[in-house]
Design a protein around this motif. Structure first.
Motif, short mmCIF file in Angstrom:
data_model
loop_
_atom_site.label_atom_id
_atom_site.label_comp_id
_atom_site.label_asym_id
_atom_site.label_seq_id
_atom_site.Cartn_x
_atom_site.Cartn_y
_atom_site.Cartn_z
N ALA A 34 0.80 -1.22 0.00
CA ALA A 34 0.00 0.00 0.00
C ALA A 34 0.84 1.28 0.00
O ALA A 34 0.44 2.28 -0.59
CB ALA A 34 -0.92 0.01 1.21
N LEU A 35 2.00 1.23 0.65
CA LEU A 35 2.72 2.48 0.92
C LEU A 35 4.06 2.61 0.22
O LEU A 35 4.65 3.68 0.21
CB LEU A 35 2.95 2.62 2.44
CG LEU A 35 1.69 2.59 3.31
CD1 LEU A 35 2.07 2.60 4.78
CD2 LEU A 35 0.80 3.78 2.98
N ALA A 36 4.57 1.51 -0.35
CA ALA A 36 5.92 1.54 -0.91
C ALA A 36 5.99 2.37 -2.19
O ALA A 36 4.97 2.69 -2.81
CB ALA A 36 6.40 0.12 -1.19
N ALA A 37 7.23 2.65 -2.60
CA ALA A 37 7.45 3.40 -3.85
C ALA A 37 6.88 2.64 -5.04
O ALA A 37 6.44 3.22 -6.02
CB ALA A 37 8.94 3.64 -4.04
N ARG A 38 6.90 1.31 -4.95
CA ARG A 38 6.27 0.47 -5.96
C ARG A 38 5.56 -0.66 -5.24
O ARG A 38 6.12 -1.20 -4.27
CB ARG A 38 7.32 -0.11 -6.91
CG ARG A 38 6.74 -0.62 -8.21
CD ARG A 38 7.76 -1.44 -8.98
NE ARG A 38 7.90 -2.77 -8.38
CZ ARG A 38 8.76 -3.69 -8.83
NH1 ARG A 38 9.56 -3.41 -9.83
NH2 ARG A 38 8.84 -4.87 -8.25
N PRO A 39 4.34 -1.05 -5.64
CA PRO A 39 3.64 -2.13 -4.93
C PRO A 39 4.49 -3.38 -4.80
O PRO A 39 5.30 -3.69 -5.67
CB PRO A 39 2.41 -2.38 -5.80
CG PRO A 39 2.17 -1.07 -6.47
CD PRO A 39 3.54 -0.49 -6.72
N ALA A 40 4.31 -4.10 -3.69
CA ALA A 40 5.14 -5.28 -3.42
C ALA A 40 4.97 -6.34 -4.49
O ALA A 40 5.93 -6.99 -4.89
CB ALA A 40 4.77 -5.85 -2.04
N GLY A 41 3.73 -6.55 -4.93
CA GLY A 41 3.50 -7.51 -6.00
C GLY A 41 3.72 -8.95 -5.56
O GLY A 41 3.89 -9.25 -4.38
N ASN A 42 3.71 -9.84 -6.53
CA ASN A 42 3.80 -11.27 -6.23
C ASN A 42 5.12 -11.67 -5.61
O ASN A 42 5.19 -12.63 -4.85
CB ASN A 42 3.56 -12.08 -7.50
CG ASN A 42 2.09 -12.08 -7.91
OD1 ASN A 42 1.25 -11.47 -7.23
ND2 ASN A 42 1.78 -12.72 -9.01
N ASP A 43 6.22 -10.96 -5.95
CA ASP A 43 7.54 -11.34 -5.42
C ASP A 43 7.56 -11.28 -3.90
O ASP A 43 8.03 -12.21 -3.23
CB ASP A 43 8.63 -10.44 -5.99
CG ASP A 43 8.91 -10.71 -7.45
OD1 ASP A 43 8.66 -11.85 -7.89
OD2 ASP A 43 9.36 -9.80 -8.16
N ALA A 44 7.07 -10.19 -3.34
CA ALA A 44 7.08 -10.05 -1.88
C ALA A 44 6.15 -11.07 -1.23
O ALA A 44 6.47 -11.62 -0.16
CB ALA A 44 6.68 -8.63 -1.48
N TRP A 45 4.99 -11.33 -1.84
CA TRP A 45 4.07 -12.31 -1.26
C TRP A 45 4.61 -13.73 -1.38
O TRP A 45 4.46 -14.54 -0.46
CB TRP A 45 2.69 -12.19 -1.92
CG TRP A 45 1.96 -10.98 -1.43
CD1 TRP A 45 1.81 -9.78 -2.06
CD2 TRP A 45 1.33 -10.84 -0.15
NE1 TRP A 45 1.11 -8.92 -1.26
CE2 TRP A 45 0.80 -9.54 -0.09
CE3 TRP A 45 1.15 -11.70 0.94
CZ2 TRP A 45 0.10 -9.06 1.02
CZ3 TRP A 45 0.45 -11.23 2.05
CH2 TRP A 45 -0.06 -9.93 2.08
N SER A 63 -4.01 -22.75 -6.27
CA SER A 63 -4.46 -21.36 -6.30
C SER A 63 -3.45 -20.49 -7.06
O SER A 63 -2.26 -20.79 -7.11
CB SER A 63 -4.62 -20.82 -4.87
OG SER A 63 -5.57 -21.58 -4.16
N GLN A 64 -3.94 -19.41 -7.61
CA GLN A 64 -3.06 -18.44 -8.26
C GLN A 64 -2.27 -17.68 -7.18
O GLN A 64 -2.84 -17.27 -6.17
CB GLN A 64 -3.87 -17.45 -9.10
CG GLN A 64 -4.53 -18.08 -10.30
CD GLN A 64 -3.52 -18.67 -11.28
OE1 GLN A 64 -2.51 -18.04 -11.60
NE2 GLN A 64 -3.78 -19.89 -11.72
N PRO A 65 -0.97 -17.46 -7.40
CA PRO A 65 -0.14 -16.82 -6.37
C PRO A 65 -0.30 -15.30 -6.34
O PRO A 65 0.66 -14.55 -6.55
CB PRO A 65 1.28 -17.23 -6.78
CG PRO A 65 1.21 -17.37 -8.27
CD PRO A 65 -0.16 -17.90 -8.56
N GLY A 66 -1.51 -14.83 -6.10
CA GLY A 66 -1.76 -13.40 -6.00
C GLY A 66 -1.75 -12.95 -4.56
O GLY A 66 -1.87 -13.76 -3.63
N PRO A 67 -1.62 -11.64 -4.31
CA PRO A 67 -1.58 -11.12 -2.93
C PRO A 67 -2.77 -11.55 -2.07
O PRO A 67 -2.59 -11.99 -0.93
CB PRO A 67 -1.56 -9.60 -3.14
CG PRO A 67 -0.91 -9.43 -4.48
CD PRO A 67 -1.39 -10.59 -5.31
#
Length: 311
Positions: A34-45, A63-67
């Motif tokens: 929510a707050l980062a310079a770029r959304p975390a996306g799937n890599d962070a999750w 399941s699809q690897p979405g946030p």
């Protein structure tokens, strides 16, 4: 103390600590999105799944690897043994088995968390997830506070020992995943994304303010590693956790008159950390050192099980 009582107390401590750690990990990743310079996306999750050792199980769900899918899997999935729901259910089952060894406050904090999670089948948005996380964190910290007010007997020491083992393992895995997996391809080391992710690491272990107190140089990866591994001032650092493990085993030995393999392994690990300085941590390869620590924590867990005859 009966061996099955010792096992229930130890694993109750581990499961409550694991639930709180997972809650903070999901919260940090949500806020990074929510707050980062770029959304975390799937890599962070995906990295959150790696930290909690859930990656392979999640793939097996299809399941699809979405946030949203990963967050729900870590929070509420009954099929995930490391989800918050599963950890609190396991902690309550162990607490029921040793109810008379616990204070009323310790039991109530676990039971309230279990009731709250039992009423939740779905979390539909980020705000609902954050609200649930705050409730779980409050109950976990209430349990920790109740534990500190319990009589300092074998029961209290065994719960604290399990919590310290789990805390050390969580910190080591969190830092190792960052070093080894987390920065997306094409992103600059030291750039905005890298900085946001290191801040997320500190937030997961409640160390953002601690870092600012101890280091004046701004956010530096090697200083974060030093804080999380070597600085005993931080309760979740490896050095602090291992110190707690050694102290709890020593006090248990005073109660039981027995010492064994677990005491030797814990003291050896504490000695290794004392001999390691920040320069050696970087030069020796942080990933390699953390991998070794994770393996040693697994060996120590096995030694505790044998020494107190859990099986």
């Amino acid at each position: 103390m009966l061996s099955r009582t010792a096992a229930s107390l130890y694993w109750m401590g581990r499961y409550v600590e694991r639930a709180e750690f997972t809650a903070q990990l999901v919260e940090a990743t949500l806020r990074l999105d929510a707050l980062a310079a770029r959304p975390a996306g799937n890599d962070a999750w995906t990295s959150a799944l790696a930290v909690t050792a859930c990656a392979d199980r999640f793939v097996d769900t299809g399941s699809q690897p979405g946030p949203a899918e990963i967050a729900r899997y870590l929070l509420l999935s009954a099929a995930n043994p490391n989800s918050i729901r599963s950890c609190i259910a396991a902690a309550r089952a162990n607490a029921r088995a040793v109810r008379t060894a616990l204070s009323r406050e310790a039991w109530l904090s676990i039971n309230r968390a279990w009731i709250e999670l039992g009423a939740r089948r779905q979390v539909d948005d980020t705000q609902a997830m954050l609200a649930l996380i705050e409730e779980i964190k409050a109950e976990a910290r209430g349990f920790e506070g109740a534990l500190h007010r319990m009589l300092r007997n074998e029961a209290q020491l065994m719960v604290a020992l399990g919590a310290a083992i789990e805390r050390a393992n969580g910190t080591a895995r969190l830092l190792d995943v960052k070093y080894h997996l987390l920065l997306p391809a094409g992103e600059r080391v030291g750039g905005a994304v890298d900085r946001d992710q290191w801040t997320g690491i500190l937030r997961t272990v409640s160390a953002v303010t601690a870092y600012r107190w101890l280091f004046r140089e701004g956010l530096k990866p090697w200083l974060v590693a030093e804080l999380l591994v070597l600085r005993e001032e931080l309760p979740r650092s490896l050095a602090a956790c291992v110190g707690q493990i050694v102290a709890n085993l020593t006090r248990l030995a005073q109660h039981t008159g027995e010492q064994g393999e677990a005491d030797r392994l814990a003291r050896r690990l504490a000695g290794t950390l004392r001999r390691t300085d920040a320069t050696a941590l970087v030069q020796a390869g942080t990933h390699e050192m953390l991998t070794r620590f994770i393996a040693e924590f697994a060996d120590l867990d096995g030694a505790i099980s044998r020494q107190f005859r859990f099986a």
